[in-house]
Design a protein around this motif. Structure first.
Motif, mmCIF file in Angstrom:
data_model
loop_
_atom_site.group_PDB
_atom_site.id
_atom_site.type_symbol
_atom_site.label_atom_id
_atom_site.label_comp_id
_atom_site.label_asym_id
_atom_site.label_seq_id
_atom_site.Cartn_x
_atom_site.Cartn_y
_atom_site.Cartn_z
ATOM 1 N N GLN A 1 4.450 125.684 -64.113
ATOM 2 C CA GLN A 1 5.496 125.400 -65.102
ATOM 3 C C GLN A 1 4.941 124.772 -66.383
ATOM 4 O OE1 GLN A 1 8.354 122.888 -63.087
ATOM 5 N NE2 GLN A 1 8.330 124.185 -61.245
ATOM 6 N N LYS A 2 3.708 124.296 -66.344
ATOM 7 C CA LYS A 2 3.111 123.606 -67.488
ATOM 8 C C LYS A 2 2.427 124.617 -68.415
ATOM 9 C CE LYS A 2 4.519 119.842 -65.647
ATOM 10 N NZ LYS A 2 5.710 119.147 -66.218
ATOM 11 N N LYS A 3 3.232 125.314 -69.186
ATOM 12 C CA LYS A 3 2.704 126.376 -70.040
ATOM 13 C C LYS A 3 1.722 125.837 -71.080
ATOM 14 C CE LYS A 3 5.474 129.281 -67.982
ATOM 15 N NZ LYS A 3 4.969 130.234 -66.987
ATOM 16 N N TRP A 4 1.980 124.643 -71.576
ATOM 17 C CA TRP A 4 1.080 124.047 -72.569
ATOM 18 C C TRP A 4 -0.314 123.818 -71.983
ATOM 19 C CZ3 TRP A 4 -1.046 119.334 -71.276
ATOM 20 C CH2 TRP A 4 -0.414 118.631 -70.252
ATOM 21 N N LEU A 5 -0.349 123.358 -70.729
ATOM 22 C CA LEU A 5 -1.633 123.104 -70.078
ATOM 23 C C LEU A 5 -2.351 124.411 -69.764
ATOM 24 C CD1 LEU A 5 -3.680 121.184 -68.764
ATOM 25 C CD2 LEU A 5 -2.302 121.285 -66.669
ATOM 26 N N LEU A 6 -1.622 125.379 -69.255
ATOM 27 C CA LEU A 6 -2.226 126.664 -68.923
ATOM 28 C C LEU A 6 -2.726 127.379 -70.182
ATOM 29 C CD1 LEU A 6 0.370 127.885 -66.260
ATOM 30 C CD2 LEU A 6 -1.882 126.872 -65.850
ATOM 31 N N GLY A 7 -1.968 127.250 -71.273
ATOM 32 C CA GLY A 7 -2.415 127.866 -72.522
ATOM 33 C C GLY A 7 -3.709 127.253 -73.018
ATOM 34 N N PHE A 8 -3.797 125.922 -72.951
ATOM 35 C CA PHE A 8 -5.043 125.255 -73.325
ATOM 36 C C PHE A 8 -6.149 125.590 -72.334
ATOM 37 C CE2 PHE A 8 -7.832 121.466 -72.933
ATOM 38 C CZ PHE A 8 -8.404 121.515 -74.200
ATOM 39 N N GLY A 9 -5.785 125.697 -71.059
ATOM 40 C CA GLY A 9 -6.775 125.979 -70.034
ATOM 41 C C GLY A 9 -7.479 127.309 -70.217
#
Length: 511
Positions: free
Chosen positions: A425-433
């Motif tokens: 659910q953490k799209k911001w984290l996955l995008g940075f990842g």
């Protein structure tokens, strides 16, 4: 000799070697690190019998194979360049430098290659136990290859276990154990391999994050992330601790490199570490200009890092160039005088030997032995030549440190949300990842710039300048091969990226 030397050839040879090494290091960290992670995946599959772990293992194994094949091609060219562009180097130190390279080729490479085929093609053809053993041996073999390459490089930074033979004008090995087990070699290997594990963990997190963002292979992606993040945290901590130890070793044996990466021109008691700064590019070692246009320091930390003491003197570049009698520091200016005496004594000794005058030869040899440790400095043209490029060393070091401090936080955040079950659910984290792997590549490249640029102008620290290590080629010849290699390596890189992206798009095999 130096006056007639084509320095543009030396610079092109430097550029070509840097090009080859930097391309090669795009592939090596992933090869070294991901083999261990694949071995952990494979072990979990054998222990659990869960077919999902088998699919996961085979997928990452396939990406490793693509990377490995391209990395071997660049590595072979890199070793050949010692003979093509640096033949004097190969002649003068081949007795020492060639030994670890030979061991790497004969032992480590064959160990790796023997089990490589079993790892890839042994599914359902050999027992599960032997197949798992082969996977672990590929990891061991890959890193054993790195051991001997890094031993050779460490010797260039800290030349121990050798002696100069005045009759052959060659450096000859006296103690293989000193070369192989020097503190510098041990630190370089452990730092390189732990940072490679970190980079491989970032590679797995980047691709797995991409899958989670698209809702594909979610179970595989989450399992991959958890294992990679745990190993990444451990590798990050070890890399940071080992990096501190490496800085201490640099301070002991390469004080000029330490001064350059910290922008320290004037030696001082209890100096601070520059946490953030903009280097004054107009600053020269002999003037009184400010070394920084802007800086933020952490007080007193550099003394602790360099000497393990809050109450110690750390020499700056000015001390190391012109000397500082108050602290018994011999500068490159004084070393140059003694180095030229060593060259003159060596020439006189060889002339006396050639003419059969043994008494004169003995006298000149005794004079040479008194100053032989400064022989390399006799080939410098100015004392200031001993200063490496300060801005490049400083910025590379600080980029490496900042990114290295960021990575464990990234792994911990991933583990936190994975434990809570909200990672997808953490799209911001996955995008940075998805871009973290590229940050790992940048940190690795910056680290090698620190290591190699920081020891200039030496091919062998304090013993052999790059201007003497060169081959007698024209600048045009080296320039031509530079652009040929640039084209070939870029083509190989594009090929790897294309094949990788295709395999990532396909994903793991479906049940």
């Amino acid at each position: 000799m130096l006056e007639s030397m084509d320095l543009s050839m030396v610079n092109w040879a430097r550029a070509q070697f840097a090009l080859t090494a930097m391309y090669h290091w795009l592939f090596v960290p992933l090869t070294l690190g991901i083999t261990w992670i694949i071995a952990f995946f494979h072990t979990i599959y054998v222990k659990t019998g869960n077919e999902e772990w088998k699919r996961l293992t085979k997928f990452w194994m396939k990406l490793f194979g693509i990377n490995f094949a391209i990395g071997v091609a660049t590595g072979i060219i890199l070793e050949f360049e010692f003979g093509t562009n640096w033949s004097n180097y190969s002649w003068m130190v081949g007795d020492i430098f060639g030994a670890p390279l030979a061991i790497e080729g004969i032992f480590a490479f064959f160990l790796e290659a023997t089990f490589f085929a079993v790892m890839f093609f042994g599914w359902n053809r050999v027992s599960k136990g032997f197949h798992l053993f082969s996977t672990w041996m590929v990891a061991v073999g890959s890193n054993m290859s790195a051991v001997w390459i890094l031993v050779a490089n460490a010797w260039m930074q800290y030349p121990v276990g050798q002696a100069f033979n005045p009759d052959t004008a060659r450096f000859e090995m006296q103690s293989f154990a000193e070369v192989a087990f020097s503190p510098y070699a041990i630190n370089k290997f452990t730092h390189a391999t732990s940072s490679s594990m970190l980079t491989a963990a970032l590679f797995i997190i980047s691709i797995s994050s991409w899958y989670l963002l698209r809702g594909r292979h979610q179970l595989m992606a989450k399992r991959s992330i958890i294992v990679a993040a745990v190993l990444g945290v451990l590798a990050s901590i070890f890399t940071i601790v080992n990096g501190d130890e490496s800085a201490y070793e640099i301070a002991q044996v390469q004080p000029m490199k330490l001064a350059a990466i910290e922008g320290l021109y004037e030696g001082t008691m209890n100096p601070g570490v520059v946490a953030l700064g903009i280097v004054n590019r107009d600053k020269q070692v002999f003037d009184n200009k400010d070394p920084f246009l802007f800086e933020i320091q952490i007080p007193h930390v550099l003394g602790l890092m360099a000497n393990r003491s809050f109450n110690s003197f750390v020499p700056g570049m000015k001390d190391l160039v012109y000397g500082n009698p108050d602290y018994d520091i011999l500068g490159s200016a004084q070393k140059m005088v003694r180095g030229k005496q060593a060259i003159a004594s060596l020439d006189a000794y060889r002339q006396a030997k050639k003419s059969g005058d043994e008494e004169a030869a003995g006298t000149h040899l005794a004079a040479f032995n008194e100053t032989k440790e400064f022989l390399g400095y006799g080939y410098l043209t100015t004392p200031e030549e001993a200063v490496p490029p300060v801005a490049l060393s400083f910025y590379s070091f600080h980029v490496m440190v900042v990114l290295g401090s960021l990575f464990p936080l990234i792994f911990l955040v991933y583990l936190y949300f994975a434990k809570k079950g909200t990672l997808e659910q953490k799209k911001w984290l996955l995008g940075f990842g998805t871009i973290t792997y590229f940050l790992g590549i940048i940190a690795g490249q910056a680290g090698w710039i620190v290591a190699e640029v920081g020891r200039q102008p030496w091919s062998i620290q304090g013993l052999l300048p790059v201007t003497i290590a060169r081959t007698n080629l024209t600048a045009g010849t080296v320039q031509t091969t530079f652009f040929i290699f640039l084209f070939l390596f870029t083509a190989l890189l594009i090929a790897e990226i294309s094949i990788m992206l295709k395999q990532i798009s396909i994903g793991p095999e479906e049940n």
